[in-house]
Design a protein around this motif. Structure first.
Motif, PDB file in Angstrom:
ATOM      1  N   ASP A 162      57.243  67.852  75.443  1.00 57.76           N
ATOM      2  CA  ASP A 162      56.864  66.766  74.541  1.00 57.76           C
ATOM      3  C   ASP A 162      55.512  67.016  73.885  1.00 57.76           C
ATOM      4  N   ARG A 163      54.596  67.648  74.614  1.00 58.72           N
ATOM      5  CA  ARG A 163      53.260  67.916  74.076  1.00 58.72           C
ATOM      6  C   ARG A 163      53.341  68.864  72.875  1.00 58.72           C
ATOM      7  N   HIS A 164      54.204  69.860  72.969  1.00 61.14           N
ATOM      8  CA  HIS A 164      54.305  70.843  71.878  1.00 61.14           C
ATOM      9  C   HIS A 164      55.238  70.400  70.760  1.00 61.14           C
ATOM     10  N   GLY A 165      56.050  69.404  71.007  1.00 60.09           N
ATOM     11  CA  GLY A 165      56.952  68.884  69.981  1.00 60.09           C
ATOM     12  C   GLY A 165      56.379  67.628  69.359  1.00 60.09           C
ATOM     13  N   LEU A 166      56.796  66.504  69.887  1.00 62.73           N
ATOM     14  CA  LEU A 166      56.376  65.212  69.363  1.00 62.73           C
ATOM     15  C   LEU A 166      54.863  65.023  69.440  1.00 62.73           C
ATOM     16  N   GLY A 167      54.271  65.456  70.534  1.00 64.66           N
ATOM     17  CA  GLY A 167      52.820  65.317  70.700  1.00 64.66           C
ATOM     18  C   GLY A 167      52.042  66.035  69.609  1.00 64.66           C
ATOM     19  N   ALA A 168      52.500  67.213  69.230  1.00 66.53           N
ATOM     20  CA  ALA A 168      51.832  67.972  68.165  1.00 66.53           C
ATOM     21  C   ALA A 168      51.923  67.237  66.832  1.00 66.53           C
ATOM     22  N   ILE A 179      52.238  63.953  66.461  1.00 66.73           N
ATOM     23  CA  ILE A 179      51.379  62.773  66.575  1.00 66.73           C
ATOM     24  C   ILE A 179      49.923  63.167  66.340  1.00 66.73           C
ATOM     25  N   ASP A 180      49.506  64.258  66.949  1.00 67.67           N
ATOM     26  CA  ASP A 180      48.133  64.738  66.795  1.00 67.67           C
ATOM     27  C   ASP A 180      47.850  65.151  65.351  1.00 67.67           C
ATOM     28  N   SER A 181      48.781  65.875  64.761  1.00 65.15           N
ATOM     29  CA  SER A 181      48.631  66.325  63.382  1.00 65.15           C
ATOM     30  C   SER A 181      48.528  65.137  62.416  1.00 65.15           C
ATOM     31  N   THR A 182      49.348  64.126  62.641  1.00 69.33           N
ATOM     32  CA  THR A 182      49.313  62.928  61.793  1.00 69.33           C
ATOM     33  C   THR A 182      47.979  62.207  61.945  1.00 69.33           C
ATOM     34  N   ALA A 183      47.482  62.120  63.169  1.00 67.72           N
ATOM     35  CA  ALA A 183      46.188  61.470  63.411  1.00 67.72           C
ATOM     36  C   ALA A 183      45.074  62.196  62.659  1.00 67.72           C
ATOM     37  N   LEU A 184      45.126  63.520  62.648  1.00 68.65           N
ATOM     38  CA  LEU A 184      44.094  64.294  61.945  1.00 68.65           C
ATOM     39  C   LEU A 184      44.245  64.169  60.430  1.00 68.65           C
ATOM     40  N   SER A 185      45.487  64.034  59.937  1.00 67.20           N
ATOM     41  CA  SER A 185      45.646  63.844  58.495  1.00 67.20           C
ATOM     42  C   SER A 185      45.176  62.448  58.084  1.00 67.20           C
ATOM     43  N   ILE A 186      45.278  61.476  58.988  1.00 70.14           N
ATOM     44  CA  ILE A 186      44.719  60.146  58.730  1.00 70.14           C
ATOM     45  C   ILE A 186      43.216  60.270  58.511  1.00 70.14           C
ATOM     46  N   LEU A 187      42.559  61.059  59.357  1.00 73.75           N
ATOM     47  CA  LEU A 187      41.117  61.288  59.193  1.00 73.75           C
ATOM     48  C   LEU A 187      40.827  61.958  57.853  1.00 73.75           C
ATOM     49  N   ASP A 188      41.613  62.965  57.492  1.00 72.89           N
ATOM     50  CA  ASP A 188      41.415  63.650  56.208  1.00 72.89           C
ATOM     51  C   ASP A 188      41.499  62.679  55.033  1.00 72.89           C
ATOM     52  N   TYR A 189      42.546  61.844  55.019  1.00 76.12           N
ATOM     53  CA  TYR A 189      42.702  60.872  53.934  1.00 76.12           C
ATOM     54  C   TYR A 189      41.578  59.844  53.933  1.00 76.12           C
ATOM     55  N   LEU A 206      47.200  57.282  52.883  1.00 75.09           N
ATOM     56  CA  LEU A 206      46.625  56.934  54.179  1.00 75.09           C
ATOM     57  C   LEU A 206      47.477  55.858  54.852  1.00 75.09           C
ATOM     58  N   ASP A 207      47.869  54.863  54.092  1.00 75.34           N
ATOM     59  CA  ASP A 207      48.706  53.790  54.619  1.00 75.34           C
ATOM     60  C   ASP A 207      50.049  54.326  55.117  1.00 75.34           C
ATOM     61  N   ARG A 208      50.647  55.235  54.358  1.00 69.30           N
ATOM     62  CA  ARG A 208      51.924  55.840  54.775  1.00 69.30           C
ATOM     63  C   ARG A 208      51.766  56.667  56.052  1.00 69.30           C
ATOM     64  N   GLU A 209      50.653  57.376  56.177  1.00 68.11           N
ATOM     65  CA  GLU A 209      50.414  58.166  57.391  1.00 68.11           C
ATOM     66  C   GLU A 209      50.246  57.256  58.611  1.00 68.11           C
ATOM     67  N   LEU A 210      49.628  56.095  58.407  1.00 65.22           N
ATOM     68  CA  LEU A 210      49.489  55.138  59.512  1.00 65.22           C
ATOM     69  C   LEU A 210      50.862  54.627  59.959  1.00 65.22           C
ATOM     70  N   VAL A 211      51.737  54.370  58.990  1.00 65.72           N
ATOM     71  CA  VAL A 211      53.103  53.941  59.322  1.00 65.72           C
ATOM     72  C   VAL A 211      53.811  55.049  60.090  1.00 65.72           C
ATOM     73  N   ARG A 212      53.656  56.275  59.623  1.00 61.49           N
ATOM     74  CA  ARG A 212      54.270  57.428  60.297  1.00 61.49           C
ATOM     75  C   ARG A 212      53.752  57.540  61.733  1.00 61.49           C
ATOM     76  N   GLU A 213      52.444  57.389  61.905  1.00 62.13           N
ATOM     77  CA  GLU A 213      51.844  57.490  63.239  1.00 62.13           C
ATOM     78  C   GLU A 213      52.383  56.391  64.149  1.00 62.13           C
ATOM     79  N   LYS A 214      52.500  55.196  63.616  1.00 65.62           N
ATOM     80  CA  LYS A 214      53.012  54.071  64.407  1.00 65.62           C
ATOM     81  C   LYS A 214      54.431  54.367  64.891  1.00 65.62           C
ATOM     82  N   ILE A 215      55.262  54.913  64.010  1.00 65.68           N
ATOM     83  CA  ILE A 215      56.643  55.246  64.372  1.00 65.68           C
ATOM     84  C   ILE A 215      56.680  56.348  65.430  1.00 65.68           C
TER      85      ILE A 215
END
Length: 119
Positions: free
Chosen positions: A29-35, A37-47, A66-75
């Protein structure tokens, strides 16, 4: 400026909780979904950082992304919770921070649209 600083602070507390949570994922899970989730969190910071320096229509476009990335992260976080990769206590904290950031971004978008209408 105040919203931007507060948003960055909320993102930081979110990421610290997320980092702790992701370390507890099993390897698959860490290398799949976790990666993701982490990538989306960092793109939120970028935006977030990009929106701070842009103005007008460019800022609105970035805030929309940014708003769309937050929705993606929530999902993604919800999915991780559903597959039992995230414990209830961590999920509640993460979800609260995502919702808080969503409200702040929504307010920022509203503020920017109001500015645009004034011109």
């Amino acid at each position: 400026p105040h919203v931007q600083f507060s948003l960055l602070h909320v993102w930081s507390t979110f990421y610290l909780e997320l980092h702790t949570t992701l370390k507890q994922f099993d390897k698959r899970d860490r290398h799949g979904l976790g990666a993701h989730i982490d990538s989306t969190a960092l793109s939120i910071l970028d935006y977030l950082l990009l929106a701070k320096v842009k103005q007008g229509s460019a800022r609105l476009l970035i805030l929309d992304k940014l708003d769309r990335e937050l929705v993606r992260e929530k999902i993604l976080v919800r999915l991780a919770h559903q597959i039992k990769a995230v414990k209830d206590s961590h999920y509640i904290k993460l979800e609260q921070k995502i919702l808080e950031m969503g409200r702040m971004v929504g307010g920022w978008i509203k503020q920017e649209k109001h500015k645009k209408e004034q011109v």
